[in-house]
Design an enzyme around this catalytic site. Structure first.
Site, short mmCIF file in Angstrom:
data_model
loop_
_atom_site.label_atom_id
_atom_site.label_comp_id
_atom_site.label_asym_id
_atom_site.label_seq_id
_atom_site.Cartn_x
_atom_site.Cartn_y
_atom_site.Cartn_z
CG ASP A 191 4.46 -0.30 -13.13
OD1 ASP A 191 4.42 -1.52 -13.35
OD2 ASP A 191 4.42 0.17 -11.99
CG ASN A 243 5.60 5.83 -1.73
OD1 ASN A 243 4.86 5.01 -2.26
ND2 ASN A 243 6.52 6.49 -2.41
CG HIS A 261 4.15 3.74 -5.31
ND1 HIS A 261 5.50 3.80 -5.08
CD2 HIS A 261 3.91 2.43 -5.65
CE1 HIS A 261 6.03 2.61 -5.27
NE2 HIS A 261 5.10 1.76 -5.61
CD GLU A 300 7.06 6.81 -6.38
OE1 GLU A 300 6.35 6.56 -5.38
OE2 GLU A 300 8.11 6.17 -6.62
#
Ligand code: GLP
Length: 248
Positions: A67, A136, A138, A143
């Site tokens: 990414d 979280n 991800h 996400e």
């Protein structure tokens, strides 16, 4: 899925480095998927150590990063291109022609994402993909709520990710809000996946990813469906797991 619990961060990094080095030695032109973040730093240090000791070469390795932030030039100190340069590429014998990182300044982002996917295919697909995990759940910048079949595309970062990343920027409004990320489907097509997590702030995410139900709300939980995945942890990240796993 093979879960390996290292004694500590260095132990975890060594376990991961041994797998990566083994795959490069078996296939010098390995297509290697790379991750950023603080977690893989120990792994990269170990790989650099092996290269400097003469036991590993990256000269034929082809890399694809997961990414990149949108809006940051490659030279920005917080861009993932800069991170990779500083923490791995400049220390080893990588051929710059074989390095692939999404371009956060691409004019036509959709076309760039399609090109990235095609480029992965052109090199025969990713052999080994390294991934971290967000607090979280991800993976890369997929996400919670991301399609489990998603491909490389633009994603809006969640509030938690923006806050987690704030420590790297001077002001909150400097933190990018969008990124280009490989999709969950892209990551799942890698022949092997190596997920790394360390420290107690990842313990809930690891518990949910490894022992919870597979759900788009915990993107990393898809790893349970992968045919050849390794989850390499330190004791703190593994602290909330209830099943028995390999301790090293
Ligand atoms: C970012 C990256 C992820 C990485 C995550 C965790 O969101 N896009 O690929 O896994 O941070 O980073 P750290 O290892 O610093 O906790």
């Amino acid at each position: 899925m093979l879960v390996i619990i290292g004694k500590d961060y260095d132990g975890m990094s060594r376990e991961a480095a041994n797998i990566v080095a083994d795959r490069i030695r078996r296939k010098p032109n390995l297509v290697l998927g790379l991750a950023t973040g603080s977690t893989p730093l120990g792994l990269y240090r170990e790989l650099i150590r092996m290269y400097k000791g003469g036991s590993l070469s990256f000269s034929k390795v082809i890399t694809f990063n997961l990414d990149e932030y949108i809006g940051l030039p490659r030279t920005h100190t917080q861009s993932y291109a800069h991170f990779m340069q500083e923490n791995l590429f400049k220390h080893v014998d990588m051929d710059p022609h074989y390095i692939h990182i999404p371009d956060g300044l691409a004019n036509d982002i959709d076309a760039h994402c399609e090109w990235y996917e095609n480029e992965i295919q052109r090199w025969g697909g990713i052999d080994l993909q390294i991934v971290g995990i967000g607090a979280n759940g991800h993976i890369a910048f997929n996400e919670p709520g991301s399609s489990l079949g998603s491909r490389t595309r633009i994603k809006t970062l969640s509030q938690q990710t923006i806050e987690d990343n704030m420590r790297f920027f001077k002001k909150k409004d400097e933190v990018p809000k969008f990124a280009i990320t490989m999709g969950i489907g892209t990551i799942m097509e890698a022949k092997e996946v190596l997920l790394l997590a360390s420290s107690s702030n990842k313990a809930d995410a690891i518990k949910a990813a490894v022992e919870g139900p597979i759900t788009a709300m915990v993107p990393a939980s898809i790893i349970q469906m992968h045919r050849k995945a390794y989850v390499i942890l330190d004791r703190e990240a593994a602290a909330k797991l209830t099943q028995q796993y390999e301790q090293r």
